[in-house]
Design a protein around this motif. Structure first.
Motif, short mmCIF file in Angstrom:
data_model
loop_
_atom_site.label_atom_id
_atom_site.label_comp_id
_atom_site.label_asym_id
_atom_site.label_seq_id
_atom_site.Cartn_x
_atom_site.Cartn_y
_atom_site.Cartn_z
N PHE A 1 0.85 -1.09 0.13
CA PHE A 1 -0.06 0.17 0.04
C PHE A 1 0.78 1.30 0.15
N LEU A 2 0.62 2.12 -0.71
CA LEU A 2 1.36 3.44 -0.85
C LEU A 2 0.36 4.69 -0.35
N GLY A 3 0.90 5.58 0.65
CA GLY A 3 0.29 6.75 0.87
C GLY A 3 -0.82 6.24 1.95
N VAL A 4 -0.95 5.52 2.91
CA VAL A 4 -1.94 5.22 3.84
C VAL A 4 -1.68 6.26 5.05
N ASN A 5 -0.60 6.53 5.24
CA ASN A 5 -0.37 7.44 6.48
C ASN A 5 -0.90 9.15 6.23
N ILE A 6 -1.06 9.44 7.42
CA ILE A 6 -2.08 10.72 7.39
C ILE A 6 -1.18 11.84 8.07
N THR A 7 -1.41 13.17 7.56
CA THR A 7 -0.37 14.14 8.33
C THR A 7 1.01 13.90 7.69
N VAL A 8 1.11 13.84 6.39
CA VAL A 8 2.53 13.66 5.76
C VAL A 8 2.92 14.81 4.97
N LEU A 9 4.20 14.54 4.08
CA LEU A 9 4.35 15.42 3.06
C LEU A 9 4.49 14.63 2.05
#
Length: 845
Positions: free
Chosen positions: A339-347
């Motif tokens: 999975f790519l991009g599941v994190n929140i509050t990132v750059l």
């Protein structure tokens, strides 16, 4: 092993990879996976009719014409809340002419440019929705390119024996289904499409048509003169109160967070949490106050939604948590799913890039993963730490301040370059500006001045005055001249730049040019770079994958043309303008450069003053043999300029000199010519073709096209190819400006092969031979830092004492010089791979 670019094993087969989603994350994944087409066959599925994901604006909400939920959350007036200077993918930056906080249309345009540059559009299938992903139940080992990097077979298999995947897709136009088997699946469908519902008592008392999630917010015009309640003070909530307040009569922001402390428009009010909705439809707050809004906009985030995943995939999703994802990326049970991009509050974009590079290196076999048991244990440990810190389950993938350690960890595990230090510095600074000037911070303008430094050029009140304005002349629109213009543009109105180019096109010696009847440059398909493109290119602008490992001349030209388009450089170039003379003029308390220029098209002469000057004219061929100028010019070619054609068929060809193009020339010409005579002062080499003979020296070219050798023999030749190297020539300089200039092919004195030590507002670019484009990046950034007062130079006497003299001295340790130059310019240090190649000079010709 990765840094040395050592490929131990050729691929026996191609792994099929399915990428779900063609937003920023999906495009980034496709860009890296498609770098090795002999390794990965990539298919990207996008359910809408356009790439760009959440950055595609549509005024419509709800259900699309194809019967699918509209997943875009973009509103009409959105501008990024992070500056473009840190938002870009590391290998493809934004046009420097854009403001720091750009409109969503510019962001979408950027993603389309990214897709075109890296040739991604042919592998994207639009209007195609993935309806099912399930394991096939059969283990499959892909013969990966890095299989013998890790010793034992057991170590290699541990991360790379996995189920294949049965992927079913539907064309949303024709409604037809298709099922295919893939070796790996990369899920990049984002997490800004499924609104998280608000659980407020009595919500049913408020008209449902007047309740919307930020996902469906589009245009403030729809709320003209209304009372609007916005629930939630995250990034979306703060942006929307400012946008809607331009039309609404009264806007109330409800949040459990600490109130916004900076000045806000007078029609915005802040309150605490909502207690309930009363039967009358009025909103009761926990402080006892009430409000009768016309509309409620809920800004409390989104849920993860992967309706296509089968239960057998080994992934569970609930409470905004995806489990078990190793490092928030790999399916621990089946690591061929990621999975790519599941994190929140990132750059976002740099974050996507680091994740995609790691996935690529793992699936390619360059890096290994822990065992499934170890990965699951790591997931559990991460969650336990969050629980101990009081972090609720819904924040299981929120990074915030943890993001920097995470980025570094992902970079290390993927053996990739970490993010520049300036990124975190500017990110944290913008956060503080958002706190103190929420209404105006998006009007700020920044410039990155190095690996760890940036400047605030202007704020919401205007220029900050940290820099003096300078006017810069660039002589030549070759590699180094374009690089100079690109970096000058980063400083906005503080640096104005004009590039003078005597030809009709950019690219310098790579473009066609004729001088005194002698063809200096022609596009040559068989002439290839001595460095692989991953090491040769500019630091923030990668070669496209179709350039191959060692790009030919036309591919390098196309690369430079794309570089010019992406950064808007042609508007600064004056073609058909020859610089006749450069002299130093006194202008008040300081000196300025007077540049006299001839417009070849109109045959007019003009003069213009500049504060600083980059000299980036290319080197020209030396004609080292007596009588060569009397040889028929149509039969004389320079090694970097001649065309590999049948013109040499059955002829006697004389090749003069020895440089990096000589052996390519000998190989190609010998395959066509009757006889090739190679003359150089260095000893002959082994394994020359049978029709190539070596002679030590040509004394002169005599009458009748006779080559007269130093041993007294002679031979009539039909054509001559000169591989005698290049020399510097600057006819517009007369030596009165502090440089003795050209003397036996030396430009001296030059401080660190860059600055005129007597007049440091003059800099020479590309003086060192056999370097990469990154060398120009470092030179230009160093010069601009000096000229803008951000970095001092030593005293003139110290610089003269330090000068190395020759501009193309083979004795220079280029690896050490690169490190030194990176330190002076405060730019990213060269990669170990580039330093290794420069140090060892291991180049197979």
């Amino acid at each position: 092993k990765i840094d040395s670019l050592c490929i131990k094993k050729a691929m026996d087969g191609v792994a099929k990879v399915c990428v779900i989603g063609a937003g920023a994350a999906g495009l980034c994944a496709a860009r890296h996976l498609s770098r090795l087409p002999k390794l990965f066959e990539v298919s990207v599925f996008e359910q809408t009719d356009s790439i760009g994901g959440t950055w595609v604006y549509t005024p419509h909400t709800g259900i699309s014409k194809d019967g699918l939920p509209i997943h875009q959350s973009m509103y009409k007036n959105l501008r990024t809340n992070l500056p473009k200077e840190i938002m870009a993918f590391p290998d493809f930056h934004f046009d420097p002419h854009l403001p720091s906080f750009i409109h969503h249309t510019e962001m979408l345009n950027y993603l389309k440019q990214y897709a075109v540059h890296f040739s991604l559009m042919p592998i994207v299938q639009i209007n195609t929705v993935v309806t099912s992903v399930k394991p096939t139940g059969t283990s499959h080992h892909i013969p990966l390119i890095g299989d013998d990097f890790y010793g034992t077979c057991e170590q290699t298999r541990r991360g790379f024996s996995f189920d294949q995947w049965k992927v079913t897709t539907q064309n949303v136009v024709t409604k037809s289904f298709k099922t295919e088997i893939y070796d790996a699946v990369l899920i990049c469908n984002g997490h800004y499409s499924t609104p998280f519902t608000m659980d407020v008592p009595g919500l049913e008392h408020f008209p449902s048509s007047k309740i919307l999630h930020s996902h469906s917010y589009r245009d403030p015009e729809l709320f003209q003169d209304q009372v609007v309640l916005v629930v939630g003070a995250g990034s979306s909530g703060k942006d929307i109160i400012l946008d809607v307040s331009t039309k609404a009569a009264h806007v109330v922001l409800s949040s459990r967070k600490v109130p916004i402390s900076c000045p806000l428009p007078s029609n915005i009010e802040q309150r605490g949490e909502v207690e309930q909705i009363l039967p009358s439809g009025a909103v009761l707050f926990k402080d006892g106050r009430t409000l009768s809004p016309d509309t409620i906009i809920i800004c409390n985030g989104y849920d993860f939604d992967f309706p296509f995943l089968d239960d057998d995939c080994g992934i569970s999703i609930g409470g905004r948590m995806i489990y078990p994802l190793f490092k928030h990326i790999f399916n621990s049970a089946n690591p061929s799913m990621a999975f790519l991009g599941v994190n929140i509050t990132v750059l976002p974009f740099p974050y996507f890039d680091l994740q995609a590079r790691w996935v690529f290196s793992v699936w390619a076999g360059f890096r290994k993963l822990p065992s499934a048991k170890e990965m699951v244990a790591d997931c559990d440990q991460d969650w336990e730490k969050r629980q101990a810190a009081g972090i609720p389950r819904r924040y299981a993938h929120v990074l915030r301040a943890m993001q920097w350690d995470y980025y570094h960890e992902v970079a290390v595990m993927g053996a990739n370059q970490p993010l520049d230090h300036v990124i975190q510095k500017l990110y944290d600074t913008v956060y503080q500006y958002r706190v103190t000037d929420l209404w105006g911070y998006k009007d700020y303008r920044f410039a990155v001045t190095g690996y760890s430094s940036f400047l605030l050029l202007s704020d919401s009140t205007g220029p900050t005055g940290v820099l003096n304005k300078i006017k810069v002349a660039v002589i030549g629109a070759g590699v180094s001249g374009l690089c100079a213009a690109r970096h000058c543009c980063k400083f906005g109105d503080h640096v104005s730049v004009i590039v003078y180019e005597q030809g009709t096109e950019i690219c310098g010696k790579l473009a066609s040019a004729v001088c005194n009847g002698l063809t200096l440059n022609k596009k040559c398909e068989n002439f290839r770079s001595a460095l692989p493109c991953d090491l040769m290119g500019f630091q923030d602008f990668a070669f496209p994958p179709n350039a191959g490992s060692f790009p030919c001349q036309s591919q390098v030209t196309k690369y430079l043309e794309a570089y010019s388009r992406q950064y808007g450089l042609l508007q600064h170039v004056k073609f058909n303008h020859v610089v006749d003379h450069v002299s130093l003029q006194e202008s008040g308390a300081k000196h300025r450069w007077l540049v006299k220029v001839t417009d070849l098209a109109n045959q007019t002469l003009s003069c213009e003053e500049f504060d600083c000057i980059f000299i980036s004219t290319e080197c020209f061929c030396a004609l080292p043999v007596e009588g060569l100028d009397q040889f028929p010019l149509e039969h004389v070619a320079l090694s970097h300029a001649h065309l590999w054609t049948d013109n040499y068929k059955n002829k006697v060809i004389l090749v003069l000199g020895s440089n990096s193009t000589t052996f390519v020339t000998l190989r190609e010409v010998a395959s066509i010519a009757k006889e090739v005579i190679w003359c150089s002062r260095q000893p002959s080499v082994r394994d020359l073709p049978d029709n190539v003979s070596h002679r030590p020296h040509v004394a002169r070219i005599g009458d009748g096209q006779m080559a007269c050798f130093s041993d007294g023999t002679s031979r009539k030749v039909d054509d001559i190819i000169v591989c005698a190297g290049l020399k510097h020539t600057f006819p517009f300089l007369d030596g009165s400006n502090g440089c003795n200039l050209v003397s036996e092919d030396e430009v001296k004195p030059l401080y660190k092969l860059t600055f005129n030590p007597c007049q440091s507002t003059m800099a020479f670019l590309g003086a060192a031979m056999d370097t990469s484009f990154a060398y120009c990046d470092m030179q230009v950034m160093w010069a601009l830092r000096v000229w803008l007062g951000q970095q001092p130079l030593p005293q003139t006497s110290e610089m003269i004492a330090d000068c190395k003299g020759s501009s193309n001295d083979d004795g220079i340790d280029l690896a050490s010089f690169y490190k030194e130059l990176a330190q002076y310019s405060n730019t990213r240090p060269p990669t170990p791979a580039l330093l290794s190649m420069l140090r060892e000079k291991v180049i197979e010709l």
